[in-house]
Design a protein around this motif. Structure first.
Motif, mmCIF file in Angstrom:
data_model
loop_
_atom_site.group_PDB
_atom_site.id
_atom_site.type_symbol
_atom_site.label_atom_id
_atom_site.label_comp_id
_atom_site.label_asym_id
_atom_site.label_seq_id
_atom_site.Cartn_x
_atom_site.Cartn_y
_atom_site.Cartn_z
ATOM 1 N N LEU A 210 0.836 -1.202 0.000
ATOM 2 C CA LEU A 210 0.000 0.000 0.000
ATOM 3 C C LEU A 210 0.871 1.253 0.000
ATOM 4 C CD1 LEU A 210 -2.647 1.587 0.312
ATOM 5 C CD2 LEU A 210 -2.471 1.216 2.784
ATOM 6 N N LEU A 211 1.852 1.295 0.860
ATOM 7 C CA LEU A 211 2.712 2.469 0.954
ATOM 8 C C LEU A 211 3.478 2.686 -0.340
ATOM 9 C CD1 LEU A 211 3.780 4.752 2.691
ATOM 10 C CD2 LEU A 211 5.469 3.175 3.658
ATOM 11 N N THR A 212 3.970 1.617 -0.934
ATOM 12 C CA THR A 212 4.716 1.731 -2.195
ATOM 13 C C THR A 212 3.848 2.321 -3.290
ATOM 14 O OG1 THR A 212 6.116 -0.156 -1.610
ATOM 15 C CG2 THR A 212 6.013 0.455 -3.939
ATOM 16 N N ARG A 213 2.607 1.844 -3.392
ATOM 17 C CA ARG A 213 1.697 2.374 -4.414
ATOM 18 C C ARG A 213 1.442 3.859 -4.213
ATOM 19 N NH1 ARG A 213 -1.271 -2.349 -3.270
ATOM 20 N NH2 ARG A 213 -2.830 -1.109 -2.140
ATOM 21 N N MET A 214 1.249 4.264 -2.975
ATOM 22 C CA MET A 214 0.935 5.666 -2.707
ATOM 23 C C MET A 214 2.133 6.581 -2.920
ATOM 24 S SD MET A 214 -1.757 5.620 0.463
ATOM 25 C CE MET A 214 -2.014 7.382 0.241
ATOM 26 N N LEU A 215 3.324 6.040 -2.744
ATOM 27 C CA LEU A 215 4.521 6.867 -2.901
ATOM 28 C C LEU A 215 4.914 7.047 -4.365
ATOM 29 C CD1 LEU A 215 6.798 5.567 0.002
ATOM 30 C CD2 LEU A 215 5.689 7.804 -0.142
ATOM 31 N N GLU A 216 4.550 6.102 -5.218
ATOM 32 C CA GLU A 216 5.073 6.086 -6.585
ATOM 33 C C GLU A 216 4.822 7.383 -7.332
ATOM 34 O OE1 GLU A 216 3.402 2.645 -8.419
ATOM 35 O OE2 GLU A 216 5.032 1.313 -7.726
ATOM 36 N N ARG A 217 3.570 7.849 -7.358
ATOM 37 C CA ARG A 217 3.262 9.052 -8.137
ATOM 38 C C ARG A 217 3.993 10.268 -7.591
ATOM 39 N NH1 ARG A 217 -2.790 11.274 -8.304
ATOM 40 N NH2 ARG A 217 -2.240 11.679 -6.139
ATOM 41 N N ASN A 218 4.041 10.404 -6.281
ATOM 42 C CA ASN A 218 4.658 11.590 -5.684
ATOM 43 C C ASN A 218 6.169 11.604 -5.851
ATOM 44 O OD1 ASN A 218 2.367 13.096 -4.227
ATOM 45 N ND2 ASN A 218 2.049 10.982 -3.579
#
Length: 287
Positions: A210-218
């Motif tokens: 979950l954290l990896t997915r949320m960090l990718e775009r930013n």
């Protein structure tokens, strides 16, 4: 880097307290960093709807308005000094005759932030917060920053973001990246969860994904921001407060409705408000 609208001012709730001036100083620095206007608001609600022109109530109210305007003028000067060599695009003062929580919560719908201080500097008084701080945090339809005390010496410290997968958390993470980028500091992204029973199958692998997915775009939008990830099982409030112990700003989503439980304002949000030693931004999506 994403372009954030500059037509949203940063609004500060001002009163005659030193606590409010801490909020003014923090907001002034942030306004200078993002080129935003700074609006200082002092609320002096009337004690009666239509008092007689020469009544004691009217005279008292007029005296309070005079004191409030003087406090606003002093706050504006403090804001200019806090910004230092950086230039704040526009500083305006507003004296209004409505309750503070009502006007600040309403202004949050169009402000970039509404910033408030808390009354009292002891640990005991911080734990109580103030009625205005609590009311604005509960009812504002937009991001609110609560400044618990002095902000001198916070520069250079990281920004901490709480992540839970909710839409509010997504926006909070965007704001946290933006703040870290503008301040030239690292970002610590925290994913915490609490196992609630034998049937709970969540694991650290789920949290990491979950954290990896949320960090990718930013991370693509902010390649210059150093990011540290923290994934930990435990009470979210405790994990976040520990991570923010050496931070200059804690950013969390407010009233998240999805993702791991406990990262909404609710009990966790209140624990963060009462326990954070650094400024905390509560991010709620606008309707």
């Amino acid at each position: 880097m994403p372009v954030y609208s500059l037509d949203r001012p940063i609004v500060v709730g001002v009163d005659a307290s030193e606590s409010a001036l801490h909020a003014v100083r923090w907001a002034a620095v942030d306004a200078a960093l993002r080129g935003a206007a700074l609006h200082l608001v002092f609320a002096v609600p009337a004690d009666a709807e239509s008092p007689l022109d020469e009544s004691p109530v009217r005279l008292l109210h007029d005296r309070l308005r005079g004191t409030a305007q003087a406090a606003l003028d002093a706050a504006a000067e403090i804001a200019r000094k806090a910004a230092g060599d950086s230039e704040i695009r526009d500083i305006r003062t507003f004296l209004v005759d409505v309750p503070a929580v009502m006007v600040l919560a309403e202004l949050a719908a169009t402000a970039y932030y509404v910033v408030v201080g808390v009354r009292g500097m002891s640990a005991y008084h911080r734990s109580l917060l103030g009625s205005v701080s609590t009311g604005v945090a509960r009812h504002a339809q937009g991001p609110v920053v609560v400044v618990p005390g002095e902000t001198d010496g916070l520069s250079g410290r990281p920004v901490v973001a709480g992540v839970d997968g909710s839409p509010h958390s997504v926006r909070a993470l965007e704001i946290a990246f933006d703040e870290a980028s503008r301040r030239g500091v690292p970002l610590i992204a925290v994913q915490a969860w609490e196992v609630s029973g034998d049937s709970d199958t969540r694991s650290s692998d789920d949290a990491i994904q979950l954290l990896t997915r949320m960090l990718e775009r930013n991370t693509r939008d902010y390649p210059g921001v150093e990011v540290k990830s923290v994934v930990k099982e435990g009470r979210p409030a405790r994990v976040l407060l520990d991570a923010a112990a050496g931070a200059q700003l804690l950013v969390v989503g407010s009233h998240g409705t999805r993702g791991y439980p406990g990262m909404a304002l609710g009990s966790t949000g209140h624990a963060l408000l009462h326990g954070s030693e650094c400024p905390i931004a509560l991010v709620r999506l606008r309707n």
